[in-house]
Design a protein around this motif. Structure first.
Motif, short mmCIF file in Angstrom:
data_model
loop_
_atom_site.label_atom_id
_atom_site.label_comp_id
_atom_site.label_asym_id
_atom_site.label_seq_id
_atom_site.Cartn_x
_atom_site.Cartn_y
_atom_site.Cartn_z
N PRO B 337 0.80 -1.23 0.00
CA PRO B 337 0.00 0.00 0.00
C PRO B 337 0.84 1.29 0.00
CG PRO B 337 0.00 -1.07 2.16
CD PRO B 337 1.01 -1.77 1.34
N THR B 338 1.85 1.35 -0.80
CA THR B 338 2.73 2.52 -1.02
C THR B 338 3.25 3.12 0.28
OG1 THR B 338 0.97 4.20 -1.27
CG2 THR B 338 1.60 2.98 -3.24
N VAL B 339 2.95 4.39 0.53
CA VAL B 339 3.57 5.08 1.68
C VAL B 339 2.77 4.91 2.97
CG1 VAL B 339 4.73 6.83 0.30
CG2 VAL B 339 2.36 7.22 1.02
N TYR B 340 1.73 4.12 2.92
CA TYR B 340 0.84 4.02 4.08
C TYR B 340 1.03 2.70 4.83
CZ TYR B 340 -1.09 7.91 1.55
OH TYR B 340 -1.23 9.10 0.89
N LYS B 341 0.87 2.80 6.12
CA LYS B 341 1.05 1.62 6.95
C LYS B 341 -0.29 0.90 7.07
CE LYS B 341 3.36 0.22 11.15
NZ LYS B 341 4.40 0.61 12.10
N VAL B 342 -0.50 -0.01 6.15
CA VAL B 342 -1.72 -0.83 6.19
C VAL B 342 -1.22 -2.25 6.46
CG1 VAL B 342 -3.74 -1.63 4.93
CG2 VAL B 342 -2.85 0.68 4.52
N GLU B 343 -1.51 -2.74 7.64
CA GLU B 343 -0.82 -3.96 8.04
C GLU B 343 -1.49 -5.26 7.62
OE1 GLU B 343 1.77 -2.98 11.85
OE2 GLU B 343 -0.23 -2.08 11.91
N ASN B 344 -2.65 -5.14 7.03
CA ASN B 344 -3.35 -6.35 6.59
C ASN B 344 -3.90 -6.12 5.19
OD1 ASN B 344 -3.40 -7.55 9.47
ND2 ASN B 344 -4.39 -5.55 9.68
N ALA B 370 -0.63 2.19 -8.57
CA ALA B 370 -0.64 1.97 -7.12
C ALA B 370 -0.97 3.27 -6.39
CB ALA B 370 0.72 1.43 -6.66
N CYS B 371 -0.35 4.35 -6.85
CA CYS B 371 -0.57 5.66 -6.24
C CYS B 371 -2.03 6.07 -6.42
CB CYS B 371 0.36 6.69 -6.88
SG CYS B 371 0.07 8.38 -6.32
N PHE B 372 -2.54 5.94 -7.63
CA PHE B 372 -3.91 6.35 -7.91
C PHE B 372 -4.88 5.60 -7.00
CE2 PHE B 372 -7.81 6.88 -10.38
CZ PHE B 372 -7.69 8.19 -10.83
N LEU B 373 -4.67 4.30 -6.88
CA LEU B 373 -5.55 3.49 -6.03
C LEU B 373 -5.48 3.95 -4.57
CD1 LEU B 373 -7.33 0.99 -5.51
CD2 LEU B 373 -5.22 -0.36 -5.34
N MET B 374 -4.28 4.07 -4.02
CA MET B 374 -4.16 4.42 -2.60
C MET B 374 -4.69 5.83 -2.33
SD MET B 374 -3.22 1.71 -1.21
CE MET B 374 -3.31 2.38 0.44
N ILE B 407 7.12 -3.45 3.31
CA ILE B 407 5.69 -3.24 3.06
C ILE B 407 5.05 -4.42 2.35
CG2 ILE B 407 5.87 -0.72 3.05
CD1 ILE B 407 5.49 -0.96 -0.08
N SER B 408 5.87 -5.31 1.79
CA SER B 408 5.29 -6.51 1.17
C SER B 408 6.37 -7.59 1.18
CB SER B 408 4.84 -6.23 -0.27
OG SER B 408 5.94 -6.22 -1.15
N ARG B 409 6.00 -8.77 0.77
CA ARG B 409 6.97 -9.88 0.73
C ARG B 409 8.13 -9.55 -0.21
NH1 ARG B 409 4.59 -14.73 2.40
NH2 ARG B 409 6.15 -15.88 1.22
#
Ligand code: FES
Ligand code: FES
Lengths: 160, 790
Positions: B337-344, B370-374, B407-409
C-alpha cells in the motif's frame, strides 16, 4: 516513372537547387536532399512542429507542404540560425535554463521562438504558451522553454 | 569549486540547440537500403497466404521477407518469465515477423527492403495478404470467460499469470473494523510517445562478419547481447551505437520486432538497412502502457486509520513482446500500500492477454496505478468520515522512524520522511488560503477544487535473472595532460546524465568540470552496463563514477605527495590541484601528477602501478534475490517520493477544467543537479497530466486501434501544462554513496491522482466520485450529469 521537377530556392542564405520527385515533402527535401538533419520529423501530420522552418520569414511545418511549393522561396532551418556549435541568444537562453532535454523538439521550438521574437510584439506569458502550442515537447513540460522565451522578451522590453 | 548540488548546464546541449546532433534516423551509411513493414489490418487472424508478386515488380525493391524466413530468429528475451512459473507464468516465442497468426492490429507481417523509402512504401502497399479473420478478444474480463477466443493457441486460456501479495490477517482486520467501503478504479491504456520515433540502422560487414547497429535504444549493451544471441553472431563482432536519442521513457527498451528484423535483413542482404518508424506505427506497435482495473475493499476505523484492504487487479497485457511490459502491473502489486502503513491486505493480480499491442515499459511503470488506487482510497475515507484529506494521510503514513520498512513480501522501503514532505507541500501550496478561496468561489457559483496526492516512486529495479538490475560501470581515463575521459554503462536519452556524472567525477577526482568529457552509448567504448531505466543513472551509474574517481584520485595523491615531499594524508585536492593542507601554496597540479605517472615510473611514480585508467562496477547492496528465512525478497532498491498539491477550477457546463496552481515537494535523496531534477519533475508531471486528462488508446470492439495520430491521440501542449512550483526535501539513500535515489520517474506517478482528487473536490457539492481517467471534459460532464440525476 514520375517526371522530376526542378526546385530552386534559397536555403540558409545560399542558393540551392535540385531535381526531385514532385511528391516529395519539404521536410524530406531539407533532410534527404540538402542533408540538413536538424529539421526533425515527429508525426508527418502537422501536429508536432518538430519540422518547423522559416519560409519567407514565417514559420511553416515542413511536413505539410511539398518541396515544389517552396520553389523560389527563402527557407531558414535551424542550421541557418547560428554558426557551427556557436549559440545565438535564443539558444543560450534555452541552454541556461535546461529548456532542452532530448532536443528532438528543440530546432522547431527555436525556430518558433525566433519567429515570435521577430514579431516585435508585446506578449504575456499566456500568449507565449499559445504561440508555442503548435510545437510539442514530450520532455520538458514547457515551463523552462516558456521561461527562456519570457526572458528574451523581457530583455527587449516586450514582456507584458 | 564543488559541482554536485549546483545548476550545471547540460553538456550535450550545443549540438541539440544548433541542429547538429545526430539521431539514429539521421545516419545513412553509403549503400543504405530502406525497410518498410506490411502490418496486420486485423486484430486476430490466421495468415493463409502472402502474395508479393505485384510488390516485387516495383523498381528498386531488393527483398520481400515473410515471417517463415525468420523462423531461425526467435527473439532472445532479456527478461525471463521463469521466476514467475510458480504463479502460472506462460511463455510465448516472438519472431521478428508474424508466423502463423497475427495477434494485434499493426503486427509486422512482411518486411520490404528497397533502394529508397518511397519504393519500399510503394511495394509494401502492393503486398497482398490473405487473412482468415478470427474473432478478437479485446476486453480482459471477457478474455477470461470460457469459450473466449485464445490469443495463444498452445495456452489453456488467456490468463498469463495470477500473482498474490498478502500481508497480515486481512479477514481479522475486516472483522473488527468500524467501517468498510468498496469500489473500483480504472486507468486507461496510454503510452509514452517520445517525440523521436524509433529508428534503427544495421550495417553488416559480410567479409568480417561484423554488425554495427545504430539504434534509438535505451540499453546498448543488452541490445548487443540480444542481437548476438538472436542472430548467432559472436558478441565480440557486434557493436551497438546509441547516438542522440529523442526521448525514451521506457518505450525504447529493446528488443522490438522491427529492431531484430532490420539487423537480420542487413546480414542477409550484406547492405546497410535502415528503418524509421512513423508516428502511426509507434502508436500501433510501439508498446502500450497501463490499462489496469482495480476492484477494492477497504476497512477502517472512525479515527481514520486504515486497518486492511482487499484488491483484485485486472491487467490487460495485450499480446506479448519480449520487452518488459508484463512487469508493469507486478510493480503496482508489490508496492501496495505505497507510503501508508496498512498492516493487513490481500492483493491478487491477474495478467491477461488480449488482441492488442503488447505493453512495454513506460515511465511510472505501474507505480502511478498503485498511487492512484491508494490516493483515491485516502480521499474516500476522508470523505466518509468528514475529515481533512491531509490529516487522513498524516494518520496513515509510515512514520519516519519505521525505516527501513518492509511493506510486502517483495519490498523494503529504504528511507523517507513523508510527514515532513507533505507538511512542506501544504505550506508552499498555501493550503489554508486555498481552502478559503474555494469556499468563496463556491458562494459565487464557481467550482474550485484542491487535489492532494502522495507518490511513492520505487526506483532501481532489480529483477532476478534479467537485464533489469542495479549494477553499472564507469571507466575513467586520465590522460598525461590531466584531461579526463569518462565512459559510462548508463545512457542519456535526453535528460543530461552525462552532466551529472561529470559533476560527480570533477568533485571526487578534484578537477575542473571543463576538463571532463563523457562518452556514452557505444558498446565498443563503454564498459558493459544496463543503460537507462528505473531512475538508475544516478543510483548505479553515479555511484560507479564516484568509486572510480576516488580510486584514481588516491593514486594521483600518492604521486603528488612524492612530488611535494609530503605525506599523502596531508594533501587536499580541488580545482585540479593537490596542495599541502597546512601550507596551501605548496601545490602540484593533477596534470603534473598525471604526467609523472606516465613519464616517471621509476622515480616519482615508483610505488604506483603505471597507467591512469580504471573501471569500477557498483552494485546496489539492498536487493535480495535469495529469499530470507521468511521467504521474503527485495526487488526495488530506492524509494523517492513526493507530495503533489494542486488547485483546479471546473466549468460545470462543459466539464472542462483549468489547473490554477501545481506544487510538488519531492524527495529524491541527495540532489546532484537541481536544474535537472526540476526538469525531470516538470516533464514527469506533464506526462502525468497527459495521462490524466487527455491521452487514451482506444480500440474498437473488433480490436481496431482508433487513435493513430497526434490528432486523435493528443499529447499535452504548452496550453495544457501549468507552471509548477517545485521544492525538495532531501532524505539521502542509505545505500548509494552519493545519497541520490533517482528522479527519472518522479512526477508522473502522482499527477493523475492529484488531478482526480482536485476534480472530485471541486464537484463535491454534486457528490461526484472520480475513479477513472482520462478526465476529458466529456467524462467530467457526464459525471456531473449522473450525479445531478441522483
Ligand atoms: S513532423 Fe511536421 S508537424 Fe510533426
Ligand atoms: S526536449 Fe525532448 S521533446 Fe522537447
Amino acid at each position: 516513372m514520375v517526371n522530376k521537377v526542378k526546385v530552386n530556392l534559397k536555403l540558409n542564405g545560399e542558393r540551392f537547387s535540385a531535381e526531385i520527385d514532385p511528391r516529395m515533402l519539404l521536410c524530406d527535401f531539407i533532410r534527404d536532399v540538402a542533408g540538413l538533419t536538424g529539421t526533425h520529423i515527429g508525426c508527418m501530420t502537422g501536429n508536432c512542429g518538430a519540422c518547423t522552418v522559416l519560409m519567407n520569414g514565417r514559420t511553416v511545418k515542413s511536413c505539410t507542404i511539398l518541396a515544389a511549393q517552396a520553389n523560389g522561396s527563402d527557407i531558414t532551418t535551424i542550421e541557418g540560425l547560428s554558426k557551427g556549435l556557436e549559440l545565438n541568444p535564443i539558444q543560450r537562453a534555452f541552454h541556461k535554463r535546461y529548456a532542452v532535454q532530448c532536443g528532438y523538439c528543440t530546432p522547431g521550438m527555436i525556430i518558433t521562438a525566433h519567429y515570435l521574437l521577430s514579431l516585435g510584439k508585446t506578449l504575456s506569458r499566456q500568449e507565449i504558451r499559445e504561440h508555442i502550442s503548435g510545437n510539442l515537447c514530450r520532455c520538458t513540460g514547457y515551463q523552462n522553454i516558456i521561461d527562456a522565451i519570457e526572458e528574451l522578451l523581457r530583455d527587449k522590453g516586450l514582456l507584458r | 569549486m564543488r559541482y554536485v548540488g549546483n545548476r550545471i548546464t547540460k553538456f550535450s546541449d550545443p549540438p541539440l540547440l544548433t541542429g547538429r546532433a545526430r539521431y539514429a534516423g539521421d545516419i545513412t551509411p553509403p549503400g543504405t537500403l530502406y525497410a518498410c513493414f506490411v502490418r496486420s489490418k486485423y486484430a486476430h487472424a490466421r495468415i493463409r497466404g502472402i502474395d508479393t508478386s505485384r510488390a516485387s515488380r516495383v523498381p528498386g525493391v531488393r527483398a520481400l521477407i515473410i515471417g517463415d524466413e525468420f523462423l531461425d530468429y526467435p527473439i532472445f528475451q532479456p527478461i525471463s518469465t521463469k521466476p514467475y512459473k510458480p504463479y502460472g507464468a506462460k511463455e510465448a516465442t516472438v519472431y521478428p515477423l508474424v508466423v502463423g497468426k497475427v495477434r494485434f492490429v499493426g503486427e509486422p507481417i512482411v518486411m520490404v527492403v528497397a533502394e529508397s523509402r518511397i519504393a519500399a512504401a510503394e511495394a509494401a502497399s502492393l503486398v497482398d495478404v490473405d487473412y482468415d479473420v478470427l474473432p478478437a478478444v479485446v476486453d480482459p474480463e471477457e478474455a477470461l470467460k470460457p469459450g473466449a477466443p485464445k490469443v495463444y493457441d498452445h495456452w489453456d486460456g488467456n490468463l498469463f499469470m495470477k500473482f498474490p501479495s498478502e500481508w497480515g490477517d486481512v479477514d481479522a482486520a475486516f472483522g473488527k473494523a468500524e467501517y468498510t467501503l468498496s469500489d473500483s478504479v480504472r486507468i486507461q491504456r496510454f503510452t509514452g510517445q517520445a517525440l523521436e520515433p524509433r529508428a534503427y540502422v544495421a550495417d553488416y560487414n559480410t567479409i568480417e562478419n561484423h554488425l554495427t547497429f545504430y539504434s534509438s535504444t535505451q540499453q546498448p549493451h543488452p541490445l548487443r547481447t540480444i542481437l548476438a544471441e538472436t542472430l548467432k553472431i559472436p558478441e565480440n563482432q557486434v557493436r551497438v551505437v546509441q547516438p542522440y536519442v529523442g526521448g525514451g521513457f521506457g518505450l525504447k527498451i529493446p528488443p522490438f520486432q522491427e529492431e531484430i528484423a532490420v539487423a537480420v535483413a542487413s546480414v542477409k542482404l550484406g547492405r546497410p538497412v535502415k528503418w524509421v518508424a512513423e508516428r502511426w506505427e509507434e502508436l500501433m506497435a510501439g508498446g502500450h502502457a497501463r490499462d489496469q482495473r482495480h476492484y477494492f475493499e477497504v476497512a477502517f476505523n472512525s479515527d481514520g486509520k486504515i486497518l486492511g484492504m482487499k484488491v483484485r487487479i485486472i491487467a490487460d497485457m495485450g499480446a506479448l513482446f519480449p520487452t518488459p511490459g508484463w512487469g508493469m502491473p507486478l510493480v503496482t502489486t508489490i508496492h501496495l500500500p505505497t507510503v501508508y502503513k496498512v498492516e493487513n491486505y490481500r492483493i491478487e493480480l491477474l495478467e491477461i492477454v488480449t488482441n492488442k499491442n503488447p505493453l512495454n515499459a513506460y515511465r511510472g511503470y505501474g507505480k502511478e496505478c498503485a498511487c492512484f488506487l491508494m490516493e483515491r482510497i485516502m480521499d474516500m475515507v476522508a470523505r466518509r468520515l468528514g475529515k481533512d484529506r491531509i490529516d487522513i494521510r498524516m494518520k496513515n503514513f509510515i512514520p519516519p522512524n519505521d525505516f527501513p520498512a518492509r511493506i510486502s513480501r517483495y519490498t523494503v522501503l529504504d528511507s523517507g520522511n513523508y510527514p515532513t514532505v507533505l507538511k512542506r507541500a501544504v505550506e508552499v501550496f498555501e493550503y489554508e488560503k486555498w481552502l478559503k478561496l474555494k469556499e468563496e468561489a463556491r458562494k459565487k457559483g464557481r467550482y474550485i477544487g484542491i487535489g492532494v496526492a502522495y507518490e511513492l516512486t520505487p526506483e532501481g529495479a532489480c529483477i532476478p535473472g534479467s537485464f533489469f538490475l542495479q549494477y553499472d560501470a564507469v571507466t575513467i581515463k586520465v590522460a598525461p595532460t590531466g584531461k579526463v575521459l569518462v565512459y559510462t554503462g548508463i545512457t542519456s536519452p535526453g535528460n543530461g546524465q552525462e552532466t551529472a556524472i561529470a559533476q560527480i567525477v570533477a568533485d571526487n577526482l578534484g578537477v575542473s568540470i571543463d576538463d571532463v568529457v563523457v562518452y556514452q552509448g557505444d558498446t565498443d567504448l563503454c564498459p558493459y552496463g544496463l543503460g537507462n531505466f528505473s531512475g538508475r543513472s544516478m543510483i548505479s551509474g553515479g555511484s560507479a563514477a564516484l568509486l572510480a574517481s576516488i580510486e584514481l584520485r588516491e593514486k594521483l595523491r600518492k604521486v603528488a605527495a612524492r612530488i611535494l615531499e609530503s605525506r599523502p594524508e596531508d594533501l587536499e585536492v580541488s580545482d585540479g590541484k593537490f596542495y599541502v593542507k597546512e601550507v596551501p601554496e605548496r601545490q602540484v597540479t593533477i596534470r603534473d601528477a598525471a604526467f609523472a605517472i606516465y613519464k616517471n615510473p621509476y622515480d616519482l611514480a615508483i610505488d604506483v602501478e603505471p597507467g591512469l585508467e580504471i573501471t569500477k562496477y557498483f552494485k546496489m547492496p539492498n536487493a535480495l534475490h535469495i529469499p530470507d528465512e521468511s521467504g521474503y525478497t527485495r526487488t526495488y532498491t530506492s524509494f523517492p517520493n513526493a507530495a503533489h498539491l494542486c488547485a483546479v477550477e471546473v466549468d460545470i457546463e462543459t466539464g472542462k477544467f483549468d489547473i490554477l496552481k501545481y506544487v510538488v515537494v519531492d524527495d529524491c535523496g541527495k540532489v546532484i543537479n537541481p536544474m535537472i531534477v526540476e526538469g525531470q519533475l516538470h516533464g514527469g508531471v506533464a506526462q502525468g497530466i497527459g495521462g490524466a486528462i487527455m491521452e487514451e488508446l482506444v480500440y474498437s470492439s473488433a480490436g481496431q486501434l482508433l487513435t493513430t495520430t497526434f490528432m486523435d491521440y493528443p499529447i499535452p501542449t504548452a496550453k495544457e501544462v501549468p507552471d509548477m512550483i517545485i521544492e525538495h526535501v532531501e532524505t539521502p539513500s542509505p545505500y548509494t554513496p552519493t545519497g541520490a535515489k533517482g528522479v527519472g520517474e518522479s512526477g508522473i506517478v502522482g499527477a493523475p491522482a492529484c488531478l482526480a482528487s482536485a476534480v472530485e473536490d471541486a464537484l463535491s457539492d454534486f457528490g461526484v466520485k472520480v475513479m477513472e481517467t482520462p478526465l476529458r471534459p466529456s467524462r467530467v460532464w457526464r459525471l456531473i450529469q449522473e450525479a445531478r440525476k441522483k
